[in-house]
Design a protein around this motif. Sequence first.
Motif, mmCIF file in Angstrom:
data_model
loop_
_atom_site.group_PDB
_atom_site.id
_atom_site.type_symbol
_atom_site.label_atom_id
_atom_site.label_comp_id
_atom_site.label_asym_id
_atom_site.label_seq_id
_atom_site.Cartn_x
_atom_site.Cartn_y
_atom_site.Cartn_z
ATOM 1 N N SER A 380 0.798 -1.226 0.000
ATOM 2 C CA SER A 380 0.000 0.000 0.000
ATOM 3 C C SER A 380 0.829 1.273 0.000
ATOM 4 N N VAL A 384 -1.277 4.368 -3.291
ATOM 5 C CA VAL A 384 -2.141 5.540 -3.245
ATOM 6 C C VAL A 384 -1.551 6.677 -4.076
ATOM 7 N N LEU A 411 -8.478 6.253 -2.700
ATOM 8 C CA LEU A 411 -9.141 6.605 -1.446
ATOM 9 C C LEU A 411 -9.451 5.364 -0.623
ATOM 10 N N ASN A 412 -9.937 4.316 -1.273
ATOM 11 C CA ASN A 412 -10.288 3.077 -0.559
ATOM 12 C C ASN A 412 -9.065 2.417 0.065
ATOM 13 N N TYR A 414 -6.289 3.973 0.890
ATOM 14 C CA TYR A 414 -5.841 4.859 1.978
ATOM 15 C C TYR A 414 -6.637 4.577 3.255
ATOM 16 N N LYS A 415 -7.963 4.456 3.114
ATOM 17 C CA LYS A 415 -8.819 4.189 4.282
ATOM 18 C C LYS A 415 -8.482 2.833 4.896
ATOM 19 N N LYS A 416 -8.292 1.835 4.031
ATOM 20 C CA LYS A 416 -8.022 0.487 4.518
ATOM 21 C C LYS A 416 -6.754 0.432 5.355
ATOM 22 N N TYR A 417 -5.695 1.074 4.873
ATOM 23 C CA TYR A 417 -4.398 0.935 5.541
ATOM 24 C C TYR A 417 -4.148 1.997 6.606
ATOM 25 N N ASN A 418 -5.104 2.868 6.804
ATOM 26 C CA ASN A 418 -4.927 3.823 7.885
ATOM 27 C C ASN A 418 -5.900 3.551 9.030
ATOM 28 N N GLN A 419 -6.498 2.363 9.003
ATOM 29 C CA GLN A 419 -7.329 1.941 10.118
ATOM 30 C C GLN A 419 -6.522 1.166 11.145
#
Length: 420
Positions: A380, A384, A411-412, A414-419
């Motif tokens: 990841s 991005v 965007l998806n 980014y959201k996945k790996y910043n959770q």
Amino acid sequence: MKLGEKVKYFRKMRKLSQKDLAEGICSISYLSKIENCTTEPSEEIGIFLGKRLDIDLYNTSYSKRKEEYKSLFYHLYNRDKFESEIAYRELLNARIDHTEDSILLNIFKSMYLLLMSQNTNEATRLINEVSYLNDGAKSEKSFYYFIVKGLRDYYLNDFKEALNSFKKAEEVIEIFQYHSWEKGYLYYLISLTANRLWKNSMCLDYAKLALNIFEKRYDFKRCADSRILLGIVYQRFENWVESHKHFKMAESVANAFNDNFLKGAIYQNLGYNESKKGNSEGALSLYNISLELKKDQPVETKTSTLFTLIREYLKFGEFSKCRKRVLDGLSLVRENPNLYEYQLHFNHYFNILEYGACSEVTTTYLVENVIPYLEGKNESTYQVEYLQLVGEYFEHEKKYKLSSQYYLKALNIYKKYNQG
């Protein structure tokens, strides 16, 4: 290890079929039951099978060389090249009489090849010969098997599979008795691999577990390793104060031992902190110090620093220096399959310098080569950024549907790996 497992293992080692081994001794179906451990052969049949396999099937204990194998691991763990080479050569010259010796030699020989030279090809061959340990009942040697399998996968950049192996090793370590440094090293490997998968919470938790063990052992260099990982995670959380603290604590250890390997990693990460804070001049200075410290280190350690230099030179507008570092990087990674990802990165920046970031050539290379590779590796870190670059190109070309697809994908991810 059960007798049937020994029979199966050495039959495959000798490249014999069940028919070849059973002929004149027992039926094939009976041999199959022995190998599957559903029946125990008579001592007479066991002796005949052992003679055909040229082994002693009835040696049920670990050989006296077990501690010598673990001693090799300890020297490798300590990065003691001289002692590791001595221990390795002694093991190679030792006579292998029993099943356990043969299995352990494969495992620890693989470990030596991976940790000393990242020789994944030969290690893979040796690991495959004992692959039955992957699915069998948990045993003391399973721990070492999963360590070497995880290391092999890590060096092949298959971080998901590497983490899977290290987690299996963790299951074993809770059952049998191991040294504290072995447990600390396993926690460090889990943290290291979680870091590559951007599993930030896992990386943080296991780095702290490893650090706790290493501090109790006064194992200062391994403490520094753990603090570097902690510093990287806090980078991602943009907690610059905490990140800087861990890197500077690691630096004090590196300076005390005059360890250029540690220093190289530390100054690269301190440079990254400065870059993220907008201090390109400071970042470039630290990156160049890191590269100088790594001049006598393996190629693998230099490529990451070259990559950060290339990105910073481009951001700072130093295009001639950027081009030189791109060419330096390409010359290092060619013909090295383990560094293919960096080859893709360096080629991408070559295209930017030649054709521009928002160009058809640059975009096509990203779409056809770089992005599919990173997706396949579950990587990841730069997905991005590259997806956004492709989105910008299609937006510029007024291909808004394509553009929105790439922006949404970025965007998806980014959201996945910043959770975590």
